[in-house]
Design a protein around this motif. Sequence first.
Motif, PDB file in Angstrom:
ATOM      1  N   CYS A  89       3.490   5.481  -5.938  1.00 41.43           N
ATOM      2  CA  CYS A  89       3.332   5.444  -7.405  1.00 41.43           C
ATOM      3  C   CYS A  89       2.249   6.423  -7.853  1.00 41.43           C
ATOM      4  O   CYS A  89       2.391   7.093  -8.885  1.00 41.43           O
ATOM      5  CB  CYS A  89       2.987   4.033  -7.869  1.00 41.43           C
ATOM      6  N   GLU A  90       1.164   6.511  -7.088  1.00 41.19           N
ATOM      7  CA  GLU A  90       0.071   7.396  -7.459  1.00 41.19           C
ATOM      8  C   GLU A  90       0.462   8.870  -7.330  1.00 41.19           C
ATOM      9  O   GLU A  90       0.073   9.693  -8.154  1.00 41.19           O
ATOM     10  CB  GLU A  90      -1.150   7.103  -6.582  1.00 41.19           C
ATOM     11  N   VAL A  91       1.242   9.199  -6.317  1.00 40.75           N
ATOM     12  CA  VAL A  91       1.608  10.603  -6.068  1.00 40.75           C
ATOM     13  C   VAL A  91       2.817  11.022  -6.914  1.00 40.75           C
ATOM     14  O   VAL A  91       2.815  12.083  -7.543  1.00 40.75           O
ATOM     15  CB  VAL A  91       1.903  10.823  -4.570  1.00 40.75           C
ATOM     16  N   THR A 138       6.395  10.499   0.282  1.00 42.43           N
ATOM     17  CA  THR A 138       5.166  10.621  -0.510  1.00 42.43           C
ATOM     18  C   THR A 138       4.335  11.803  -0.036  1.00 42.43           C
ATOM     19  O   THR A 138       3.833  12.598  -0.850  1.00 42.43           O
ATOM     20  CB  THR A 138       4.346   9.323  -0.414  1.00 42.43           C
ATOM     21  N   LYS A 139       4.173  11.934   1.279  1.00 44.00           N
ATOM     22  CA  LYS A 139       3.393  13.047   1.827  1.00 44.00           C
ATOM     23  C   LYS A 139       4.059  14.385   1.518  1.00 44.00           C
ATOM     24  O   LYS A 139       3.383  15.353   1.153  1.00 44.00           O
ATOM     25  CB  LYS A 139       3.238  12.881   3.337  1.00 44.00           C
ATOM     26  N   ARG A 189       6.669   6.604   2.981  1.00 44.97           N
ATOM     27  CA  ARG A 189       5.388   7.308   3.205  1.00 44.97           C
ATOM     28  C   ARG A 189       5.630   8.784   3.478  1.00 44.97           C
ATOM     29  O   ARG A 189       4.888   9.652   3.018  1.00 44.97           O
ATOM     30  CB  ARG A 189       4.634   6.667   4.376  1.00 44.97           C
ATOM     31  N   SER A 224       0.824  -1.210   0.000  1.00 48.06           N
ATOM     32  CA  SER A 224       0.000   0.000   0.000  1.00 48.06           C
ATOM     33  C   SER A 224       0.856   1.256   0.000  1.00 48.06           C
ATOM     34  O   SER A 224       0.538   2.242  -0.678  1.00 48.06           O
ATOM     35  CB  SER A 224      -0.939  -0.003   1.209  1.00 48.06           C
ATOM     36  N   ALA A 225       1.964   1.234   0.749  1.00 43.64           N
ATOM     37  CA  ALA A 225       2.859   2.393   0.795  1.00 43.64           C
ATOM     38  C   ALA A 225       3.486   2.641  -0.571  1.00 43.64           C
ATOM     39  O   ALA A 225       3.595   3.788  -1.025  1.00 43.64           O
ATOM     40  CB  ALA A 225       3.954   2.181   1.845  1.00 43.64           C
ATOM     41  N   GLU A 252       3.449  15.220  -2.056  1.00 48.02           N
ATOM     42  CA  GLU A 252       2.063  15.659  -2.250  1.00 48.02           C
ATOM     43  C   GLU A 252       1.886  17.114  -1.850  1.00 48.02           C
ATOM     44  O   GLU A 252       1.101  17.851  -2.461  1.00 48.02           O
ATOM     45  CB  GLU A 252       1.133  14.750  -1.436  1.00 48.02           C
ATOM     46  N   GLN A 284       2.220   1.609  -3.487  1.00 47.87           N
ATOM     47  CA  GLN A 284       1.161   1.999  -4.418  1.00 47.87           C
ATOM     48  C   GLN A 284       0.845   3.481  -4.281  1.00 47.87           C
ATOM     49  O   GLN A 284       0.639   4.190  -5.266  1.00 47.87           O
ATOM     50  CB  GLN A 284      -0.085   1.161  -4.154  1.00 47.87           C
ATOM     51  N   GLU A 285       0.803   3.956  -3.039  1.00 48.24           N
ATOM     52  CA  GLU A 285       0.528   5.377  -2.800  1.00 48.24           C
ATOM     53  C   GLU A 285       1.635   6.242  -3.390  1.00 48.24           C
ATOM     54  O   GLU A 285       1.374   7.291  -3.983  1.00 48.24           O
ATOM     55  CB  GLU A 285       0.401   5.631  -1.299  1.00 48.24           C
TER      56      GLU A 285
END
Length: 404
Positions: free
Chosen positions: A342-344, A375-376, A372, A336-337, A379, A339-340
């Motif tokens: 990759c999306e961001v 990623t944040k 994570r 999940s980490a 974002e 995947q997130e």
Amino acid sequence: MQTGSVTTPFGRRPMTLALVRRQVALADIKQGKTADKWKVFRDVSAAMELLGIQSNSLAVLDALLSFYPENELRHDSQLVVFPSNVQLALRAHAMAGATLRRHIAILVEAGLIVRRDSANGKRYARKGSDGQIERAFGFDLSPLLARSEELALLAQQVLANRATFRKAKENLTICRRDIRKLITTAIEEGAQGDWQSVEDIYVTLVGRIPRVPKLADVTTILEEMEMLREEIVNRLETQINSENHSSNDAHIEQHLQNSKTESIYEFEPGSRIEQGAKLSEMRQVRREPVKAFPLGMVLKACPMVADYGPGGAVGSWRDLMSAAVVVRSTLGVSASAYQEACEVMGPENAAVAVACILERANFINSAGGYLRDLTKRTERGEFSLGPMIMALLRANGQGSLKAG
């Protein structure tokens, strides 16, 4: 010609095995061999850096050759010249005595001349009853004849290196100009992408160019500059193609809206839905993924990730993303980490982030938490991979990294 014998220097000057080898090699000069002394001198001048001599050494060698009466160095001639230091200094542009002696020693050490010292260290020639020189004590020029082909090859190598160096510097100048103008154009015309990171990479590469660069320096920087230019061009081409496709989609949509109402599709059930689906499909243009950095640069900054690629190598972005999946599992990063991320970040940049984390794994307590956090921050617009990539490039092979 006096060859084939080994003589030791007069006084306190030491004898070395290298001097022995050089004197023994003179016995291997082929019978009848000749060489133009001034051509050999030009070859020595061109290859002076490779031979470890200086401009004053060349002046002394030039003076020594002037005491040899013929233009051709011949195997069967007397190749020992015996000028006094006073005469030699005058022909060497009034060189000081201490400087003269130092550069004679440099020529001997470089294997370009050999000392043939007499019992008392004086330089002179002994003549026979026919007036011909039987034996001379001074400086033997035989090494120049023996090494004439080698010296010619060294000179050619130097000239080839200079041409390569000049071409590399020209290419680097052109590449720098291209990158500078392309980045400026992208920023001024509002092209999509993190152009500030690209700018930072460019500035860092320029900063690595030494004030007095060598061929290896220019070649390395040029390679990375060319990869960066290629990536910039690819990104701009992707955006141009995207704009062209969007324009085509709008044109197609307008054409369909203005088409005749008698179209057979209007009389079929669900025709409007089908038409909308077709338009949607046409709008979903297959775009090339946008990579923030050249793949070659990423692999230089993160060499460890290659071991996790297909067959133990990474040759494409697809290979890098495959390797990142393996690394993600190895480091204990949850699906999940990743995947997130990759999306961001995008799948390519997420793979780069994982490769960077792998390089710093020994200094990161939780790889999943670290990803994570990145990623944040991405974002929120607070993180860019550029500084991390450049830090790893600088640190690669220059000591350990500290997690920041």
